[in-house]
Design a protein around this motif. Structure first.
Motif, PDB file in Angstrom:
ATOM      1  N   GLU A 127      48.597  49.731  39.030  1.00 50.15           N
ATOM      2  CA  GLU A 127      47.720  50.497  38.154  1.00 50.15           C
ATOM      3  C   GLU A 127      47.106  49.657  37.036  1.00 50.15           C
ATOM      4  O   GLU A 127      45.958  49.868  36.646  1.00 50.15           O
ATOM      5  N   GLN A 128      47.866  48.708  36.515  1.00 50.17           N
ATOM      6  CA  GLN A 128      47.417  47.898  35.378  1.00 50.17           C
ATOM      7  C   GLN A 128      47.469  46.417  35.744  1.00 50.17           C
ATOM      8  O   GLN A 128      48.466  45.733  35.495  1.00 50.17           O
ATOM      9  N   PRO A 129      46.402  45.881  36.337  1.00 47.52           N
ATOM     10  CA  PRO A 129      46.425  44.470  36.760  1.00 47.52           C
ATOM     11  C   PRO A 129      46.724  43.491  35.629  1.00 47.52           C
ATOM     12  O   PRO A 129      47.404  42.489  35.848  1.00 47.52           O
ATOM     13  N   ARG A 130      46.240  43.791  34.433  1.00 45.71           N
ATOM     14  CA  ARG A 130      46.509  42.879  33.313  1.00 45.71           C
ATOM     15  C   ARG A 130      48.002  42.792  33.012  1.00 45.71           C
ATOM     16  O   ARG A 130      48.499  41.733  32.612  1.00 45.71           O
ATOM     17  N   SER A 131      48.703  43.892  33.209  1.00 47.21           N
ATOM     18  CA  SER A 131      50.156  43.873  32.983  1.00 47.21           C
ATOM     19  C   SER A 131      50.845  42.962  33.995  1.00 47.21           C
ATOM     20  O   SER A 131      51.837  42.298  33.674  1.00 47.21           O
ATOM     21  N   LEU A 162      44.192  37.089  43.565  1.00 44.48           N
ATOM     22  CA  LEU A 162      43.507  38.340  43.318  1.00 44.48           C
ATOM     23  C   LEU A 162      42.106  38.260  43.910  1.00 44.48           C
ATOM     24  O   LEU A 162      41.745  37.259  44.530  1.00 44.48           O
ATOM     25  N   ARG A 163      41.330  39.314  43.721  1.00 41.50           N
ATOM     26  CA  ARG A 163      39.982  39.352  44.281  1.00 41.50           C
ATOM     27  C   ARG A 163      38.956  39.012  43.203  1.00 41.50           C
ATOM     28  O   ARG A 163      39.220  39.192  42.009  1.00 41.50           O
ATOM     29  N   VAL A 174      38.824  38.965  38.251  1.00 45.25           N
ATOM     30  CA  VAL A 174      39.034  37.771  37.426  1.00 45.25           C
ATOM     31  C   VAL A 174      39.041  38.131  35.949  1.00 45.25           C
ATOM     32  O   VAL A 174      39.714  37.483  35.136  1.00 45.25           O
ATOM     33  N   ARG A 175      38.340  39.190  35.575  1.00 42.96           N
ATOM     34  CA  ARG A 175      38.323  39.619  34.176  1.00 42.96           C
ATOM     35  C   ARG A 175      39.722  39.933  33.649  1.00 42.96           C
ATOM     36  O   ARG A 175      39.969  39.885  32.439  1.00 42.96           O
ATOM     37  N   LEU A 197      47.782  29.586  34.623  1.00 41.45           N
ATOM     38  CA  LEU A 197      48.018  30.013  35.999  1.00 41.45           C
ATOM     39  C   LEU A 197      46.947  29.461  36.938  1.00 41.45           C
ATOM     40  O   LEU A 197      45.760  29.457  36.599  1.00 41.45           O
ATOM     41  N   GLY A 198      47.345  29.028  38.135  1.00 42.19           N
ATOM     42  CA  GLY A 198      46.381  28.723  39.166  1.00 42.19           C
ATOM     43  C   GLY A 198      45.728  30.006  39.646  1.00 42.19           C
ATOM     44  O   GLY A 198      46.361  31.071  39.659  1.00 42.19           O
ATOM     45  N   ILE A 199      44.458  29.924  40.034  1.00 44.68           N
ATOM     46  CA  ILE A 199      43.702  31.109  40.450  1.00 44.68           C
ATOM     47  C   ILE A 199      43.311  30.972  41.918  1.00 44.68           C
ATOM     48  O   ILE A 199      42.546  30.071  42.285  1.00 44.68           O
TER      49      ILE A 199
END
Length: 265
Positions: free
Chosen positions: A51-55, A70-71, A75-76, A86-88
């Motif tokens: 529900e909360q990707p930032r978390s 992630l997709r 990225v935001r 972190l590697g992306i």
């Protein structure tokens, strides 16, 4: 052992774009990586911990993960403190709730513009569309490598392949991924030393384990420690990390298992 320090970065390309970006994904101390994928929502929906990707990103930072998957549109969510370490990895193929085979959703060029350190595509060995998916990923890899972007290929061995080839299907799937352009292979393997050893010996790029062993009764951290001892290059753990009751502690324990350390709570 096919960890990054042994063969993920070869001497001739250690300082080109590919090598530099690979080093962002793997620990310089161990040559291994704990990746936290959170690319599931287009298939699963934004529930069950998503529900909360930032978390999740915050938990990955605090738990000492090495990278996140992630997709591009998410990225935001990397705007949280500490996420710059972190590697992306940006997942470019996908599916919705039906079917098993992937299509290409986003381009390599778009991923590069979104600051990707690597891109990812997925196929399932033994599925009806595995050949077409392999072709999609091969083209993705060609474009990515011309731009200095590493490619992580996620591959799963379907029941159809396992019925036909037995446990050899796991190593076969990993080898297909490497031969179509993978710099890192992400796959799910059983808690079987012979299978893990065969996969490691059959590839010359790092293998990271996806999700943990199918048998939920097997302790995930113990499984990862044993796999690392056999030459596995790390793990990509999603649901059993961010859906845990205490995600930070779960990720910290997984990171310790991958890197051969003790978790500091």
């Amino acid at each position: 052992m096919n960890t990054l320090s042994h063969c993920g970065i070869r001497a001739e390309n250690a300082f080109d774009g590919l090598g530099i970006r690979l080093r962002r994904l793997f620990s310089p101390d161990t040559g291994r990586s704990l990746i936290i994928p959170l690319d599931h929502a287009i298939t699963m929906g934004p529930g069950g911990g998503l529900e909360q990707p930032r978390s999740i990103i915050e938990a990955a930072v605090l738990g000492k993960a090495d990278a996140v998957m992630l997709r591009p549109g998410m990225v935001r969510c990397l705007s949280v403190s500490g996420a710059e370490g972190l590697g992306i990895i940006l997942a470019l193929t996908g599916r919705l709730a039906s079917g098993v085979d992937h299509v290409l959703l986003n381009s390599v060029e778009y991923a590069a513009a979104q600051a990707a350190d690597a891109v990812c595509g997925e196929f399932k060995f033994g599925s009806p569309g595995d050949l077409e998916n392999a072709r999609i990923i091969a083209e993705l890899a060609e474009r990515a490598h011309t731009m200095g972007l590493p490619v992580l290929v996620t591959v799963y061995s379907r029941p159809e392949a396992l019925e036909k080839l037995g446990s050899d299907a796991y190593a076969h799937a990993c080898r297909i991924a490497e031969e179509i352009g993978a710099d890192v292979v992400k796959t799910s393997l059983p808690d079987d030393p012979a299978v893990i050893s065969q996969c490691v010996e059959s590839t010359s790029v790092p293998i990271v384990l996806a999700g943990g062993p199918p048998d939920a009764s097997v302790d995930l951290e113990d499984f990862l420690r044993r796999a690392v001892d056999q030459g596995i290059g790390g793990a990509a753990i999603g649901r059993r990390a961010w859906a845990a009751s205490k995600p930070v502690e779960a990720i910290r324990g997984l990171a310790a298992a991958v890197h051969g350390e003790r978790a500091h709570v």
